[in-house]
Write a protein that holds these residues in place. Structure first.
Motif, mmCIF file in Angstrom:
data_model
loop_
_atom_site.group_PDB
_atom_site.id
_atom_site.type_symbol
_atom_site.label_atom_id
_atom_site.label_comp_id
_atom_site.label_asym_id
_atom_site.label_seq_id
_atom_site.Cartn_x
_atom_site.Cartn_y
_atom_site.Cartn_z
ATOM 1 N N GLN A 85 2.392 5.734 4.529
ATOM 2 C CA GLN A 85 1.603 6.530 5.464
ATOM 3 C C GLN A 85 2.477 7.478 6.267
ATOM 4 N N PRO A 138 -7.214 -4.453 10.177
ATOM 5 C CA PRO A 138 -8.239 -3.424 10.073
ATOM 6 C C PRO A 138 -8.932 -3.161 11.395
ATOM 7 N N ARG A 139 -9.337 -1.933 11.597
ATOM 8 C CA ARG A 139 -10.002 -1.554 12.846
ATOM 9 C C ARG A 139 -11.252 -2.391 13.093
ATOM 10 N N TYR A 175 -3.245 1.215 3.656
ATOM 11 C CA TYR A 175 -4.322 2.061 3.141
ATOM 12 C C TYR A 175 -5.043 2.760 4.292
ATOM 13 N N SER A 176 -5.449 3.999 4.031
ATOM 14 C CA SER A 176 -6.191 4.739 5.044
ATOM 15 C C SER A 176 -7.586 4.161 5.239
ATOM 16 N N ASP A 177 -8.017 3.331 4.304
ATOM 17 C CA ASP A 177 -9.285 2.625 4.412
ATOM 18 C C ASP A 177 -9.256 1.766 5.685
ATOM 19 N N PRO A 178 -10.162 2.016 6.647
ATOM 20 C CA PRO A 178 -10.128 1.247 7.909
ATOM 21 C C PRO A 178 -10.390 -0.240 7.735
ATOM 22 N N ALA A 179 -10.799 -0.658 6.538
ATOM 23 C CA ALA A 179 -11.059 -2.075 6.302
ATOM 24 C C ALA A 179 -9.792 -2.818 5.875
ATOM 25 N N LYS A 180 -8.665 -2.084 5.735
ATOM 26 C CA LYS A 180 -7.439 -2.722 5.269
ATOM 27 C C LYS A 180 -6.330 -2.603 6.318
ATOM 28 N N GLY A 194 0.826 -1.196 0.000
ATOM 29 C CA GLY A 194 0.000 0.000 0.000
ATOM 30 C C GLY A 194 0.863 1.250 0.000
#
Length: 311
Positions: A29, A120-121, A46-51, A26
């Motif tokens: 960050q 992921p969160r 990724y800033s996507d919390p699912a990743k 990714g």
């Protein structure tokens, strides 16, 4: 070790990050140096919390002894021995991997790598089976270059690259001719300990000088034995601390030379000087253990001498 530490200080671990090969995890960050300044942590994902997010932290000076080698798992990489460590207190062991590669001809120092996956969160922290494969791939990219300790590409600022023992002669002179220096030792690339003795006072002094990155230091909790307060030294923000522990008395200054610049606020440049006093010896069985007093005014003078060498 002094020559090795000089080369460690002259190198920049962040110059060695293989950015291109990490793109598969990714986008970048954050890249930050650790508190010891010999470390560089690269966060990618990724800033996507699912990743997931991945941390690759390299340290040009990880402590490593023969006992550590016995407790680690020996492997081979590129013709070199590398050691995979397991930490009994590591809560992330199922998704992290830790390697050290000793420097040839340098006892007690190794190139270190820590790799950690943060899931992921809100999701269960599952094992990452590829963790050590990922770590060895990273290590293969940086190992030969890092062990060569190439000089940094950019200009060193603040305490970066500075020798904590550089002002030792001026420090000894400031303490006066009654104090005889008995030892000078590096306890790390950015840490220097001077030991002196005064026979007429039956006193041993230790001057510990260290450079590090921190969040802004604040006065701690107060007690009869420990006190700290905010102050200013040479116009710079500082925290002065005193300790009285019977066997030793200490006055210490922690001075913020440069403010933090990154989003974590953890790369403020700090100069720390500790002056500790203890008895050289007990004269007889009835002699008490109480350490001779230590002067914070003298500590401030020593701190200004060190600051003059890094500003």
């Amino acid at each position: 070790m002094a020559d090795h530490f000089e080369r460690v200080r002259a190198a920049d671990p962040c110059d060695l990050v293989p950015h291109r090969s990490l793109k598969k995890y990714g986008p970048e960050q954050l890249t930050v140096r650790g508190s010891g300044m010999t470390e560089c942590q690269y966060l990618t994902g990724y800033s996507d919390p699912a990743k997931s997010v991945y941390s690759f932290k390299i340290d040009l000076h990880g402590s490593f002894s023969a006992r550590d080698a016995e407790d680690a798992t020996e492997e081979r990489l590129g013709g070199r021995k590398i050691y995979r460590e397991e930490y009994s207190t590591d809560q992330e062991s199922h998704r992290s991997c830790h390697y050290k590669v000793p420097y040839e001809g340098v006892e007690g120092s190794a190139l270190a790598l820590d790799v950690v996956q943060t899931p992921p969160r809100g999701l269960e922290r599952r094992p990452w089976p590829q963790r050590c494969t990922a770590a060895k791939e990273y290590l293969a990219k940086v190992m030969d270059g890092a062990l060569g300790l190439p000089p940094r590409r950019g200009r060193a600022v603040g305490v970066l690259g500075k020798d904590p023992c550089a002002r030792k002669d001026a420090l000894v002179k400031a303490l006066g001719s009654a104090y005889r220096p008995t030892d000078t030792a590096y306890s790390g690339p950015y840490a220097c300990d001077l030991t002196l003795e005064n026979r007429s006072k039956n006193q041993k002094l230790t001057v510990a000088v260290s450079f590090a990155f921190h969040v802004r230091q604040r006065p701690g909790s107060q007690s009869r034995q420990f006190k700290s307060k905010q102050t200013t030294i040479d116009g710079l923000y500082a925290v002065r601390s005193t300790k009285e522990l019977g066997l030793t008395r200490t006055c210490a200054d922690a001075v913020e030379l440069r403010r933090a610049t990154n989003s974590r606020k953890n790369d403020a440049h700090y100069v720390s000087v500790h002056l500790s006093s203890a008895k050289l010896e007990l004269k007889d069985e009835d002699d008490d253990f109480g350490a001779p007093p230590v002067s914070c005014a003298v500590t401030d003078e020593l701190t200004k001498i060190v600051l003059a060498g890094v500003r």
